[in-house]
Design a protein around this motif. Structure first.
Motif, PDB file in Angstrom:
ATOM      1  N   HIS A 215      49.140 120.713 145.676  1.00 37.95           N
ATOM      2  CA  HIS A 215      48.353 120.802 146.907  1.00 37.95           C
ATOM      3  C   HIS A 215      46.846 120.621 146.698  1.00 37.95           C
ATOM      4  O   HIS A 215      46.154 120.097 147.568  1.00 37.95           O
ATOM      5  CB  HIS A 215      48.634 122.122 147.633  1.00 37.95           C
ATOM      6  CG  HIS A 215      50.013 122.193 148.200  1.00 37.95           C
ATOM      7  ND1 HIS A 215      50.381 123.099 149.182  1.00 37.95           N
ATOM      8  CD2 HIS A 215      51.141 121.473 147.939  1.00 37.95           C
ATOM      9  CE1 HIS A 215      51.659 122.928 149.485  1.00 37.95           C
ATOM     10  NE2 HIS A 215      52.137 121.951 148.729  1.00 37.95           N
ATOM     11  N   TYR A 216      46.357 121.069 145.537  1.00 42.88           N
ATOM     12  CA  TYR A 216      44.920 120.882 145.262  1.00 42.88           C
ATOM     13  C   TYR A 216      44.630 119.386 145.121  1.00 42.88           C
ATOM     14  O   TYR A 216      43.686 118.870 145.717  1.00 42.88           O
ATOM     15  CB  TYR A 216      44.525 121.651 143.998  1.00 42.88           C
ATOM     16  CG  TYR A 216      43.066 121.553 143.637  1.00 42.88           C
ATOM     17  CD1 TYR A 216      42.080 122.151 144.427  1.00 42.88           C
ATOM     18  CD2 TYR A 216      42.662 120.848 142.495  1.00 42.88           C
ATOM     19  CE1 TYR A 216      40.737 122.060 144.085  1.00 42.88           C
ATOM     20  CE2 TYR A 216      41.320 120.752 142.152  1.00 42.88           C
ATOM     21  CZ  TYR A 216      40.364 121.354 142.948  1.00 42.88           C
ATOM     22  OH  TYR A 216      39.025 121.253 142.600  1.00 42.88           O
ATOM     23  N   LEU A 217      45.491 118.709 144.375  1.00 48.93           N
ATOM     24  CA  LEU A 217      45.337 117.252 144.203  1.00 48.93           C
ATOM     25  C   LEU A 217      45.489 116.526 145.535  1.00 48.93           C
ATOM     26  O   LEU A 217      44.921 115.457 145.740  1.00 48.93           O
ATOM     27  CB  LEU A 217      46.382 116.715 143.220  1.00 48.93           C
ATOM     28  CG  LEU A 217      46.056 116.822 141.731  1.00 48.93           C
ATOM     29  CD1 LEU A 217      47.199 116.259 140.903  1.00 48.93           C
ATOM     30  CD2 LEU A 217      44.749 116.095 141.401  1.00 48.93           C
ATOM     31  N   ALA A 218      46.272 117.103 146.427  1.00 47.93           N
ATOM     32  CA  ALA A 218      46.502 116.476 147.736  1.00 47.93           C
ATOM     33  C   ALA A 218      45.334 116.706 148.691  1.00 47.93           C
ATOM     34  O   ALA A 218      45.338 116.213 149.810  1.00 47.93           O
ATOM     35  CB  ALA A 218      47.796 117.001 148.346  1.00 47.93           C
ATOM     36  N   GLY A 219      44.339 117.482 148.242  1.00 46.63           N
ATOM     37  CA  GLY A 219      43.134 117.633 149.065  1.00 46.63           C
ATOM     38  C   GLY A 219      42.941 118.989 149.716  1.00 46.63           C
ATOM     39  O   GLY A 219      42.097 119.128 150.605  1.00 46.63           O
ATOM     40  N   MET A 220      43.711 119.988 149.282  1.00 43.73           N
ATOM     41  CA  MET A 220      43.577 121.309 149.922  1.00 43.73           C
ATOM     42  C   MET A 220      42.466 122.138 149.276  1.00 43.73           C
ATOM     43  O   MET A 220      42.731 123.054 148.491  1.00 43.73           O
ATOM     44  CB  MET A 220      44.910 122.064 149.883  1.00 43.73           C
ATOM     45  CG  MET A 220      45.977 121.387 150.744  1.00 43.73           C
ATOM     46  SD  MET A 220      47.356 122.476 151.103  1.00 43.73           S
ATOM     47  CE  MET A 220      46.620 123.577 152.309  1.00 43.73           C
ATOM     48  N   TYR A 221      41.221 121.809 149.624  1.00 40.76           N
ATOM     49  CA  TYR A 221      40.090 122.580 149.129  1.00 40.76           C
ATOM     50  C   TYR A 221      38.931 122.458 150.115  1.00 40.76           C
ATOM     51  O   TYR A 221      38.864 121.507 150.910  1.00 40.76           O
ATOM     52  CB  TYR A 221      39.660 122.107 147.734  1.00 40.76           C
ATOM     53  CG  TYR A 221      39.485 120.615 147.612  1.00 40.76           C
ATOM     54  CD1 TYR A 221      38.326 119.997 148.053  1.00 40.76           C
ATOM     55  CD2 TYR A 221      40.496 119.832 147.066  1.00 40.76           C
ATOM     56  CE1 TYR A 221      38.166 118.623 147.947  1.00 40.76           C
ATOM     57  CE2 TYR A 221      40.351 118.459 146.961  1.00 40.76           C
ATOM     58  CZ  TYR A 221      39.180 117.857 147.399  1.00 40.76           C
ATOM     59  OH  TYR A 221      39.034 116.496 147.313  1.00 40.76           O
ATOM     60  N   ALA A 222      38.043 123.432 150.072  1.00 38.04           N
ATOM     61  CA  ALA A 222      36.850 123.420 150.919  1.00 38.04           C
ATOM     62  C   ALA A 222      35.790 124.263 150.230  1.00 38.04           C
ATOM     63  O   ALA A 222      36.101 125.157 149.432  1.00 38.04           O
ATOM     64  CB  ALA A 222      37.164 123.988 152.309  1.00 38.04           C
ATOM     65  N   GLU A 223      34.531 123.964 150.533  1.00 40.33           N
ATOM     66  CA  GLU A 223      33.445 124.704 149.891  1.00 40.33           C
ATOM     67  C   GLU A 223      32.929 125.803 150.807  1.00 40.33           C
ATOM     68  O   GLU A 223      32.867 125.642 152.034  1.00 40.33           O
ATOM     69  CB  GLU A 223      32.289 123.756 149.546  1.00 40.33           C
ATOM     70  CG  GLU A 223      31.172 124.459 148.770  1.00 40.33           C
ATOM     71  CD  GLU A 223      30.122 123.492 148.229  1.00 40.33           C
ATOM     72  OE1 GLU A 223      30.292 122.267 148.384  1.00 40.33           O
ATOM     73  OE2 GLU A 223      29.136 123.982 147.661  1.00 40.33           O
ATOM     74  N   LEU A 224      32.595 126.945 150.212  1.00 42.28           N
ATOM     75  CA  LEU A 224      31.959 128.033 150.959  1.00 42.28           C
ATOM     76  C   LEU A 224      30.701 128.447 150.196  1.00 42.28           C
ATOM     77  O   LEU A 224      30.757 128.703 148.990  1.00 42.28           O
ATOM     78  CB  LEU A 224      32.903 129.234 151.087  1.00 42.28           C
ATOM     79  CG  LEU A 224      32.300 130.402 151.869  1.00 42.28           C
ATOM     80  CD1 LEU A 224      32.222 130.087 153.368  1.00 42.28           C
ATOM     81  CD2 LEU A 224      33.116 131.684 151.662  1.00 42.28           C
ATOM     82  N   THR A 225      29.585 128.473 150.903  1.00 39.19           N
ATOM     83  CA  THR A 225      28.332 128.903 150.297  1.00 39.19           C
ATOM     84  C   THR A 225      28.019 130.321 150.776  1.00 39.19           C
ATOM     85  O   THR A 225      28.092 130.602 151.975  1.00 39.19           O
ATOM     86  CB  THR A 225      27.188 127.956 150.703  1.00 39.19           C
ATOM     87  OG1 THR A 225      27.511 126.638 150.268  1.00 39.19           O
ATOM     88  CG2 THR A 225      25.872 128.380 150.062  1.00 39.19           C
ATOM     89  N   VAL A 226      27.741 131.200 149.833  1.00 35.91           N
ATOM     90  CA  VAL A 226      27.367 132.572 150.174  1.00 35.91           C
ATOM     91  C   VAL A 226      25.866 132.707 149.904  1.00 35.91           C
ATOM     92  O   VAL A 226      25.401 132.399 148.800  1.00 35.91           O
ATOM     93  CB  VAL A 226      28.191 133.594 149.358  1.00 35.91           C
ATOM     94  CG1 VAL A 226      27.730 135.008 149.673  1.00 35.91           C
ATOM     95  CG2 VAL A 226      29.673 133.436 149.655  1.00 35.91           C
TER      96      VAL A 226
END
Ligand SMILES: [Cu+2]
Length: 184
Positions: free
Chosen positions: A172-183
Motif C-alpha cells: 500500500h505504501y508503494l501504491a501511494g498511501m502516504y501524506a505529509e503532516l507538519t507540526v
C-alpha cells in the motif's frame, strides 16, 4: 423510616418513561451520523478526541480498477489538514475502501522525500521510529487492520517537525498511501 407512597413510585415510573422518550427524540433530532451520506455506511465512527484532530480517509478503487496493478488501483491516504500545532494530536481514520488499511505516523527526516522510504520484499516499509498507529477496527491504537467501512483512532503527543502518515499494509505504501503532516 419513611415508606414510599404510591405517588413516589408513579413519579419514578413517569421519569423513566420521559427519559426514554427524550433519548429517542435526541436521535431523531440529531439525525443519522455524518457517515450515512457516504457510499458505504461505516461500521463505526471515531469518538470525540482530545487535542487537534486530523481526519484521515483511506480509499482504494476496488473492483473498478482491477487488473491495473497496485499503483493503478487508486489507493490513497488523505488528511483534512497538512499542518497542526505541536502537542496533543488525535488521528481519526476512516477506511472508505474495499480492503483493510491502517495509519502509521513516522518521522520524515530533513531531506527525505515523501513516499521515498525503502520497501522490503514483503512490501512494507520499516516501522522503526514509529510514533504510533491506528489499526484497530472500531478501536484505538494498534490492531489487526481497519476493516472496510470501519474507523480507528489514536492520540499522540507530537513535537514540532515533519511526519509521514502512511498505510503499511503490504504494497500500500508503494501504491501511494502516504501524506505529509507538519507540526509547528
Ligand atoms: Cu492501505
Amino acid at each position: 423510616m419513611t415508606t414510599r407512597g404510591p405517588s413516589t413510585v408513579l413519579i419514578a415510573a413517569l421519569a423513566a418513561v420521559l427519559m426514554t422518550a427524550a433519548s429517542l427524540l435526541a436521535v431523531a433530532l440529531l439525525g443519522p451520523p455524518p457517515g450515512a451520506v457516504m457510499e458505504r455506511a461505516p461500521a463505526c465512527a471515531a469518538p470525540s478526541l482530545p487535542g487537534t484532530t486530523v481526519r484521515v480517509t483511506e480509499t482504494d478503487m476496488g473492483a473498478g480498477m482491477r487488473g491495473r496493478g497496485m499503483r493503478g488501483r487508486g489507493m490513497r491516504l488523505a488528511a483534512d489538514r497538512t499542518s497542526v500545532p505541536r502537542g496533543q494530536v488525535s488521528f481519526a481514520v476512516t477506511n472508505l475502501g474495499s480492503v483493510p488499511h491502517e495509519l502509521l505516523v513516522l518521522p520524515l527526516p530533513e531531506g527525505q522525500a515523501l513516499g521515498a522510504r525503502a520497501v522490503g520484499a514483503d512490501g512494507t516499509a520499516s516501522e522503526a521510529g514509529s510514533l504510533g498507529e491506528a489499526s484497530a477496527s472500531c478501536g484505538a491504537g494498534k490492531g489487526e487492520g481497519i476493516a472496510p467501512g470501519a474507523a480507528s483512532w489514536v492520540t499522540l503527543d507530537l513535537p514540532a517537525g515533519h511526519y509521514e502518515l502512511l498505510c503499511n499494509v503490504p504494497g500500500h505504501y508503494l501504491a501511494g498511501m502516504y501524506a505529509e503532516l507538519t507540526v509547528t
